[in-house]
Scaffold this motif. Structure first.
Motif, PDB file in Angstrom:
ATOM      1  N   SER A 356       0.843  -1.193   0.000  1.00  0.00           N
ATOM      2  CA  SER A 356       0.000   0.000   0.000  1.00  0.00           C
ATOM      3  C   SER A 356       0.883   1.249   0.000  1.00  0.00           C
ATOM      4  O   SER A 356       2.110   1.165  -0.023  1.00  0.00           O
ATOM      5  N   ILE A 357       0.247   2.405   0.031  1.00  0.00           N
ATOM      6  CA  ILE A 357       0.958   3.680  -0.036  1.00  0.00           C
ATOM      7  C   ILE A 357       0.853   4.377   1.313  1.00  0.00           C
ATOM      8  O   ILE A 357      -0.241   4.471   1.885  1.00  0.00           O
ATOM      9  N   PRO A 358       1.949   4.887   1.876  1.00  0.00           N
ATOM     10  CA  PRO A 358       1.853   5.602   3.148  1.00  0.00           C
ATOM     11  C   PRO A 358       1.035   6.887   2.989  1.00  0.00           C
ATOM     12  O   PRO A 358       1.295   7.674   2.075  1.00  0.00           O
ATOM     13  N   PRO A 359       0.058   7.119   3.861  1.00  0.00           N
ATOM     14  CA  PRO A 359      -0.624   8.408   3.855  1.00  0.00           C
ATOM     15  C   PRO A 359       0.202   9.503   4.518  1.00  0.00           C
ATOM     16  O   PRO A 359      -0.162  10.674   4.467  1.00  0.00           O
ATOM     17  N   VAL A 360       1.332   9.118   5.128  1.00  0.00           N
ATOM     18  CA  VAL A 360       2.257  10.072   5.733  1.00  0.00           C
ATOM     19  C   VAL A 360       3.220  10.556   4.649  1.00  0.00           C
ATOM     20  O   VAL A 360       3.913   9.762   4.003  1.00  0.00           O
ATOM     21  N   LYS A 361       3.247  11.855   4.436  1.00  0.00           N
ATOM     22  CA  LYS A 361       3.992  12.437   3.315  1.00  0.00           C
ATOM     23  C   LYS A 361       5.468  12.058   3.328  1.00  0.00           C
ATOM     24  O   LYS A 361       6.031  11.668   2.294  1.00  0.00           O
ATOM     25  N   ALA A 362       6.117  12.157   4.482  1.00  0.00           N
ATOM     26  CA  ALA A 362       7.559  11.905   4.546  1.00  0.00           C
ATOM     27  C   ALA A 362       7.892  10.464   4.178  1.00  0.00           C
ATOM     28  O   ALA A 362       8.934  10.192   3.564  1.00  0.00           O
ATOM     29  N   ALA A 363       7.013   9.523   4.535  1.00  0.00           N
ATOM     30  CA  ALA A 363       7.282   8.114   4.252  1.00  0.00           C
ATOM     31  C   ALA A 363       7.186   7.810   2.766  1.00  0.00           C
ATOM     32  O   ALA A 363       7.813   6.863   2.279  1.00  0.00           O
ATOM     33  N   GLN A 364       6.410   8.590   2.023  1.00  0.00           N
ATOM     34  CA  GLN A 364       6.258   8.326   0.597  1.00  0.00           C
ATOM     35  C   GLN A 364       7.556   8.530  -0.178  1.00  0.00           C
ATOM     36  O   GLN A 364       7.694   8.043  -1.298  1.00  0.00           O
ATOM     37  N   ALA A 365       8.500   9.236   0.425  1.00  0.00           N
ATOM     38  CA  ALA A 365       9.771   9.489  -0.257  1.00  0.00           C
ATOM     39  C   ALA A 365      10.659   8.252  -0.324  1.00  0.00           C
ATOM     40  O   ALA A 365      11.663   8.245  -1.048  1.00  0.00           O
ATOM     41  N   ASP A 366      10.315   7.203   0.420  1.00  0.00           N
ATOM     42  CA  ASP A 366      11.098   5.984   0.393  1.00  0.00           C
ATOM     43  C   ASP A 366      11.130   5.420  -1.032  1.00  0.00           C
ATOM     44  O   ASP A 366      10.092   5.343  -1.696  1.00  0.00           O
ATOM     45  N   PRO A 367      12.314   5.005  -1.536  1.00  0.00           N
ATOM     46  CA  PRO A 367      12.413   4.490  -2.911  1.00  0.00           C
ATOM     47  C   PRO A 367      11.501   3.301  -3.184  1.00  0.00           C
ATOM     48  O   PRO A 367      11.142   3.055  -4.342  1.00  0.00           O
ATOM     49  N   ALA A 368      11.112   2.568  -2.142  1.00  0.00           N
ATOM     50  CA  ALA A 368      10.246   1.407  -2.337  1.00  0.00           C
ATOM     51  C   ALA A 368       8.922   1.792  -2.981  1.00  0.00           C
ATOM     52  O   ALA A 368       8.288   0.978  -3.665  1.00  0.00           O
ATOM     53  N   PHE A 369       8.495   3.028  -2.756  1.00  0.00           N
ATOM     54  CA  PHE A 369       7.208   3.461  -3.283  1.00  0.00           C
ATOM     55  C   PHE A 369       7.328   4.115  -4.654  1.00  0.00           C
ATOM     56  O   PHE A 369       6.386   4.721  -5.145  1.00  0.00           O
TER      57      PHE A 369
END
Length: 436
Positions: A356-369
Motif C-alpha cells: 500500500s501507499i503511506p498516507p504520511v507524506k515523509a514516508a512516501q519518499a522511500d524508494p520502495a514506493f
C-alpha cells in the motif's frame, strides 16, 4: 458474506447515534487511563491471510511494548466480520481501545459518537495533521467535522494484467479505455480462460466499482444535500456497464457472480483470468506463487475521448484508518500507539510489506514506493481518485446498492436479461431501503 446479516446491522446505525454516547468513559468523552500498561487492538486483514498479518504485526507490537512499556493484545478481524463487530462494540461499549476501519465507514461510525474525535490537540499528540496527505484525511470523516480516525494505509484501484496471456493474444499494451478493455477481454476469453475477474457477491467491491463508473458518467450516488440518488440515468448506466462485462460482453466467468472473498485474485494468480481490478494486490499475488515479472499494472480505464477532470476519476480513495474508541481505559497509551503506527519508520515498513501507499507524506519518499506498481497507485491517489461520499448513511449505501448489484450479477450468471429497466428497478428497491 458476514457472520451477522449486514443489512440488519446497517439498519440499526441511526439508532446507534442516540445510544453510543453511553459508551464514553469520562465526562469529557475523552476516555481515561485506568489501564495504563495495556491496550487491545483490532487490526484488519491486510495481508494474504490472517496468520500472515499476525506474524507481521506481532513483531511491530513487541517493538512498541519495548519502547513504551505498554502490552498490546492483538486480534486480526476478517473484513467479513469487522464492521458488525465494530457496530456491536459501539452499542455495548465492550470494544477494543484501538481499531482499524475501512475509510469508507468513517462518517458512518463518526455519527455513532463512539470514536475519539481527532481535533487539533489529538493530532498534535501524534505529530500534527499536516503530516498526512489531504486526500487521506478527507476520507477520515464528514466534511467540516474533526476526523473520526487517522489514515494508516492508503490504497487505490489499478488494473492488473497477465503479461504472458496478453502477449499470447497479440495484445501489446494494457487497455486505457473501457472500449479497449472489452475488446481485449473478448480476445482473451477462450479455451476456459476469461478476460476479466470480478467479485459479484463482494458488496464493498461492487460499490467501489460502480462509484467510479458513476463519476465517469457524471453522477454521484448522493446529491448535494446528502440524499440518496441511486436511480438517475447516470447511476443506472454505471451499474449496467459494470454488470454487462458478464451479461453482454461475456468477458467475466459466470461463476464470478458468487465470488466474495478474493477468489478473483486466486484465479488471476493461476492464469484463469487475464485482468483484475483491485487495490494493491502485489503481496497477495506473491503469496499465491506468482512472480512479479509475470504481471503488469496500469491505471483503471476511463471512457474514450477526453473527459473533463470530474469524469476522469478512475478510483475511489481507498485505504484503512486507525481509530480510538472514546471509552478507552488507556487514552494516553492509545494515542502513543497511533503515533507509533503512523511514525515515518512504521509507515515505510508496514506499507512496503502490504504493498500500500503511506498516507504520511515523509514516508512516501522511500524508494520502495517508486516501484512501477506502487507508482501507479500513488499517481492515481494524487491525480484521479475521489473519496466515497462521507455521509452517515454510507454504510447502508454499501449494503443496499452492493446487494442490488449482487442480484444483477446473479441474473447475468443465470442467463437472465440485464436491462436498463431491471437495473433501475434494483436501484429503486435499494433506495427505498435507505433511512428516510
Amino acid at each position: 458474506m458476514r457472520r451477522l446479516r449486514a443489512a440488519a446491522a446497517f439498519a440499526t446505525l441511526t439508532a446507534l447515534v442516540a445510544t453510543a454516547s453511553g459508551c464514553g468513559g469520562s465526562d469529557t468523552g475523552g476516555g481515561g487511563n485506568g489501564s495504563p500498561k495495556s491496550l487491545t487492538y483490532w487490526a484488519s486483514n491486510q495481508g494474504p491471510n490472517i496468520e500472515a498479518d499476525k506474524k507481521i504485526l506481532t513483531a511491530e507490537l513487541k517493538k512498541f511494548e519495548q519502547r513504551s512499556g505498554i502490552k498490546v493484545k492483538l486480534e486480526v478481524v476478517p473484513w467479513s466480520d469487522l464492521l458488525n463487530r465494530i457496530l456491536a462494540a459501539t452499542t455495548s461499549g465492550l470494544g477494543p481501545d484501538v481499531l482499524n476501519i475501512g475509510n469508507t465507514w468513517s462518517a458512518s461510525l463518526q455519527a455513532t459518537g463512539a470514536l475519539l474525535a481527532w481535533d487539533r490537540s489529538a493530532f498534535d499528540a501524534i505529530g500534527g495533521r499536516a503530516r498526512f496527505t489531504d486526500s487521506a484525511v478527507a476520507a477520515a470523516g464528514a466534511q467540516g467535522k474533526d476526523p473520526a480516525a487517522v489514515p494508516l494505509y492508503s490504497l487505490s484501484y489499478a488494473l492488473y494484467y497477465n503479461k504472458k496471456m496478453f502477449a499470447d493474444a497479440g495484445i501489446a499494451k494494457p487497455p486505457a479505455t473501457w472500449d479497449e478493455l472489452v475488446a481485449d477481454g473478448k480476445r482473451l476469453s477462450k479455451d476456459g480462460t476469461w478476460g476479466l475477474g470480478a467479485e459479484g457477491a463482494n458488496l464493498a467491491n461492487n460499490i467501489h466499482q460502480v462509484f467510479v463508473l458513476g463519476r465517469q458518467h457524471g453522477v454521484e450516488f448522493f446529491d448535494a444535500a446528502g440524499k440518496p440518488a441511486f436511480t438517475s440515468d447516470g447511476a443506472v448506466a454505471a451499474v449496467k456497464q459494470y454488470v454487462d462485462f458478464m451479461a453482454k460482453d461475456k468477458i467475466v466467468a459466470p461463476g464470478n457472480a458468487e465470488y466474495a472473498q478474493n477468489q478473483s485474485l486466486r484465479d488471476f494468480s493461476t492464469g484463469k483470468t487475464a485482468m483484475v481490478l483491485w487495490q494493491a494486490a502485489a503481496s497477495t499475488f506473491a503469496a499465491q506463487g506468482m512472480k512479479p515479472e509475470e504481471w503488469g499494472v496500469a491505471p483503471v480505464p476511463v471512457p474514450a475521448g477526453t473527459p473533463d477532470s470530474a469524469r476522469n476519476v478512475n478510483s475511489m480513495v481507498a485505504g484503512i484508518n486507525i481509530a480510538v474508541f472514546k471509552n478507552t481505559h488507556n487514552r494516553d497509551g492509545a494515542l502513543k500507539f497511533v503515533e507509533f503506527m503512523t511514525s515515518d519508520e512504521e509507515q515505510k515498513l508496514l506499507n512496503r510489506t502490504y504493498g500500500s501507499i503511506p498516507p504520511v507524506k515523509a514516508a512516501q519518499a522511500d524508494p520502495a514506493f517508486a516501484a512501477p506498481d506502487t507508482s501507479v497507485l500513488k499517481d492515481t491517489l494524487l491525480k484521479s481518485a475521489a473519496p466515497l461520499p462521507q455521509v452517515p448513511e454510507e454504510s447502508q449505501f454499501e449494503t443496499a446498492v452492493g446487494t442490488a448489484v449482487k442480484s444483477l450479477w446473479a441474473d447475468a450468471a443465470a442467463g437472465r436479461a440485464v436491462t436498463t429497466e431491471s437495473v433501475r428497478a434494483a436501484l429503486t428497491k435499494a433506495q427505498q431501503q435507505m433511512p428516510k
